[in-house]
Design a protein around this motif. Structure first.
Motif, PDB file in Angstrom:
ATOM      1  N   ALA A   1       0.831  -1.210   0.000  1.00 15.54           N
ATOM      2  CA  ALA A   1       0.000   0.000   0.000  1.00 15.54           C
ATOM      3  C   ALA A   1       0.865   1.259   0.000  1.00 15.54           C
ATOM      4  CB  ALA A   1      -0.926  -0.010   1.216  1.00 15.54           C
ATOM      5  N   GLU A   2       1.952   1.233   0.755  1.00 10.81           N
ATOM      6  CA  GLU A   2       2.843   2.395   0.798  1.00 10.81           C
ATOM      7  C   GLU A   2       3.497   2.636  -0.554  1.00 10.81           C
ATOM      8  OE1 GLU A   2       5.533   1.616   3.971  1.00 10.81           O
ATOM      9  OE2 GLU A   2       3.977   1.754   5.528  1.00 10.81           O
ATOM     10  N   LEU A   3       3.798   1.578  -1.277  1.00  9.22           N
ATOM     11  CA  LEU A   3       4.382   1.716  -2.608  1.00  9.22           C
ATOM     12  C   LEU A   3       3.412   2.428  -3.546  1.00  9.22           C
ATOM     13  CD1 LEU A   3       6.719   1.133  -4.507  1.00  9.22           C
ATOM     14  CD2 LEU A   3       5.767  -1.148  -4.892  1.00  9.22           C
ATOM     15  N   VAL A   4       2.141   2.048  -3.475  1.00  9.35           N
ATOM     16  CA  VAL A   4       1.130   2.693  -4.313  1.00  9.35           C
ATOM     17  C   VAL A   4       0.941   4.153  -3.896  1.00  9.35           C
ATOM     18  CG1 VAL A   4      -1.308   2.655  -4.993  1.00  9.35           C
ATOM     19  CG2 VAL A   4      -0.038   0.509  -4.794  1.00  9.35           C
ATOM     20  N   GLU A   5       1.014   4.415  -2.609  1.00  8.50           N
ATOM     21  CA  GLU A   5       0.893   5.798  -2.125  1.00  8.50           C
ATOM     22  C   GLU A   5       2.053   6.650  -2.637  1.00  8.50           C
ATOM     23  OE1 GLU A   5       0.702   5.447   2.083  1.00  8.50           O
ATOM     24  OE2 GLU A   5      -1.292   4.521   2.085  1.00  8.50           O
ATOM     25  N   GLN A   6       3.235   6.091  -2.693  1.00  2.00           N
ATOM     26  CA  GLN A   6       4.395   6.821  -3.215  1.00  2.00           C
ATOM     27  C   GLN A   6       4.219   7.140  -4.703  1.00  2.00           C
ATOM     28  OE1 GLN A   6       7.773   4.353  -2.311  1.00  2.00           O
ATOM     29  NE2 GLN A   6       7.451   4.489  -0.091  1.00  2.00           N
ATOM     30  N   ILE A   7       3.641   6.181  -5.445  1.00  2.00           N
ATOM     31  CA  ILE A   7       3.391   6.411  -6.872  1.00  2.00           C
ATOM     32  C   ILE A   7       2.398   7.550  -7.048  1.00  2.00           C
ATOM     33  CG2 ILE A   7       2.465   5.385  -8.991  1.00  2.00           C
ATOM     34  CD1 ILE A   7       3.427   2.662  -7.877  1.00  2.00           C
ATOM     35  N   ALA A   8       1.391   7.609  -6.171  1.00  2.00           N
ATOM     36  CA  ALA A   8       0.359   8.645  -6.266  1.00  2.00           C
ATOM     37  C   ALA A   8       0.946  10.040  -6.078  1.00  2.00           C
ATOM     38  CB  ALA A   8      -0.730   8.383  -5.231  1.00  2.00           C
ATOM     39  N   GLU A   9       2.070  10.118  -5.374  1.00  2.00           N
ATOM     40  CA  GLU A   9       2.699  11.416  -5.146  1.00  2.00           C
ATOM     41  C   GLU A   9       3.481  11.897  -6.364  1.00  2.00           C
ATOM     42  OE1 GLU A   9       5.050  10.843  -1.687  1.00  2.00           O
ATOM     43  OE2 GLU A   9       3.329  10.657  -0.326  1.00  2.00           O
TER      44      GLU A   9
END
Length: 400
Positions: free
Chosen positions: A247-255
């Protein structure tokens, strides 16, 4: 004389006051007759687990971020109730009973009891197996409906080659004699389970749980099913850590800045039939989460997962200006070169992505793994930002 009587009365009153004070005094360690420490509680306090043996006293529910087709309720004493639904109706209710704990009486008829430790499981779904792998519980699987040569998870191959995991035939026609001989009492299938197989397993006394992860509408919801299996094996911490990392990886992509680039996802069968991913399919959502735009967003299969059959002309008209193609390699004839793909449909030659050399394929293990969809989303983002020299990512490779 009066003075003497008055003095005696005062002395008696003082003695009574001292006695009353002594009666109300709390005992101290030094008050014990032998000078030792007073006895401590023996574990039968209000919150001791032993007080909940054989009882279901609700404690709390598992927190979920994306998944909506399962829930886990925790009860005092280590009991857990896993509930799986098909989006409307309950398909499975599993009471997990800790080792050396009693099975509660008066359970509802639809509750199936699993006493820990839970082992000797038949798991038909490869994505489910990847979730077991993520929390280190592959050794609980003894039977599979996928032959050793079809696996891309090396650890599964090793177990099969060592005889610790046995292939029992295709999920549509499993070897029931082997199932009986194994003594397994729990099977986990995907929603592709056929009714006749389900009925036969039930007749043999094998409980079947449907893994509904493939019906979840968000990619990370599929990953979050790792928490269900974490609860089953007391591996909640490992499951939580694995999910949070994805989930954190996807959150980083969203940034990161959105690419604004469009992607078409499809495959062509050996009979020449073309299937594109629906607008709300998880792969289409993976493109959006990666910072791209799905070319058929809002145009085909709105509100649906999976694929839609399309005529070649209709597909070309809708996808010819897509910046990138992701071709589903394992389902579409497994082309090794761009020329191989064009042999399956020469109408693809004039597509923008083909002209610009932006045709990518999913890796062979793409559909065997649901535990690392965050990494797959990251690969799509890398693809959208790659230069001409990049031709291989973890889950995608370029056709040349």
């Amino acid at each position: 004389m009066k003075t003497t009587i008055r003095w005696i009365a005062l002395m008696l009153a003082a003695a009574m006051l001292l006695m009353l004070a002594a009666c109300g005094k709390e005992p101290m360690p030094s008050d014990t007759t032998d000078g030792s420490e007073p006895a401590q509680p023996t574990g039968s306090g209000e919150d001791s687990d032993e007080n909940y043996d054989g009882k279901l006293v609700f404690d709390h529910a598992m927190a979920l971020s994306y998944a909506n087709r399962f829930s886990v309720d925790y009860y005092k004493g280590g009991y857990k109730m896993i509930t799986v639904t098909d989006g409307e109706a309950v398909t499975s209710k599993l009471l997990i009973v800790p080792e050396n704990r009693s099975i509660p009486e008066g359970l509802d008829a639809d509750v199936h009891v699993l006493q820990q430790p839970i082992t000797n499981i038949l798991v038909s779904s490869t994505p489910t197996t990847s979730l077991f792998y993520a929390i280190g519980m592959l050794d609980t699987i003894s039977l599979t409906t996928n032959d050793v040569d079809s696996w891309y998870i090396d650890e599964v191959k090793d177990l099969m080659n060592e005889g610790k995991m046995t292939y029992i035939g295709n999920y549509k026609t499993p070897d029931y004699d082997q199932i009986v001989a194994s003594g397994t009492k729990l099977a986990i299938f995907s929603t592709m389970l056929t009714e006749d197989v389900a009925e036969q397993l039930d007749a043999l006394g094998v409980y079947v749980m449907l893994d509904e992860a493939s019906e979840e509408d968000h990619p990370l919801a599929r990953v979050e099913w790792v928490k269900l299996y974490g609860a089953m094996f007391n591996k909640e911490a490992e499951a939580e850590a694995h999910f949070n990392a994805q989930a954190e990886l996807v959150e980083q992509i969203a940034e990161r800045e959105a690419t604004g680039k469009s992607v078409a996802i499809f495959y062509i069968t050996s009979k020449g039939v073309l299937y594109a991913r629906n607008s709300d399919d998880y792969m289409a959502k993976m493109v959006k989460l990666a910072g791209g735009e799905y070319i058929f967003d809002g145009k085909v299969g709105v509100g649906e997962t999976g694929t839609v059959k399309m005529e070649n002309e209709a597909f070309y008209d809708g996808a010819r200006d897509a910046d990138y193609i992701i071709y589903v390699w394992t389902l579409g004839g497994r082309p090794e070169t761009l020329a191989d793909l064009l042999e399956r449909g020469d109408f693809l030659e004039n597509m923008k992505a083909v002209q610009n050399g932006n045709v990518w394929c999913t890796s062979p293990d793409f559909f065997q793994i649901s535990s690392t969809l965050g990494d797959m989303i990251n690969d799509i983002n890398l693809m959208l930002n790659a230069d001409a020299s990049t031709d291989q990512l973890t889950y995608l490779f370029k056709l040349k």
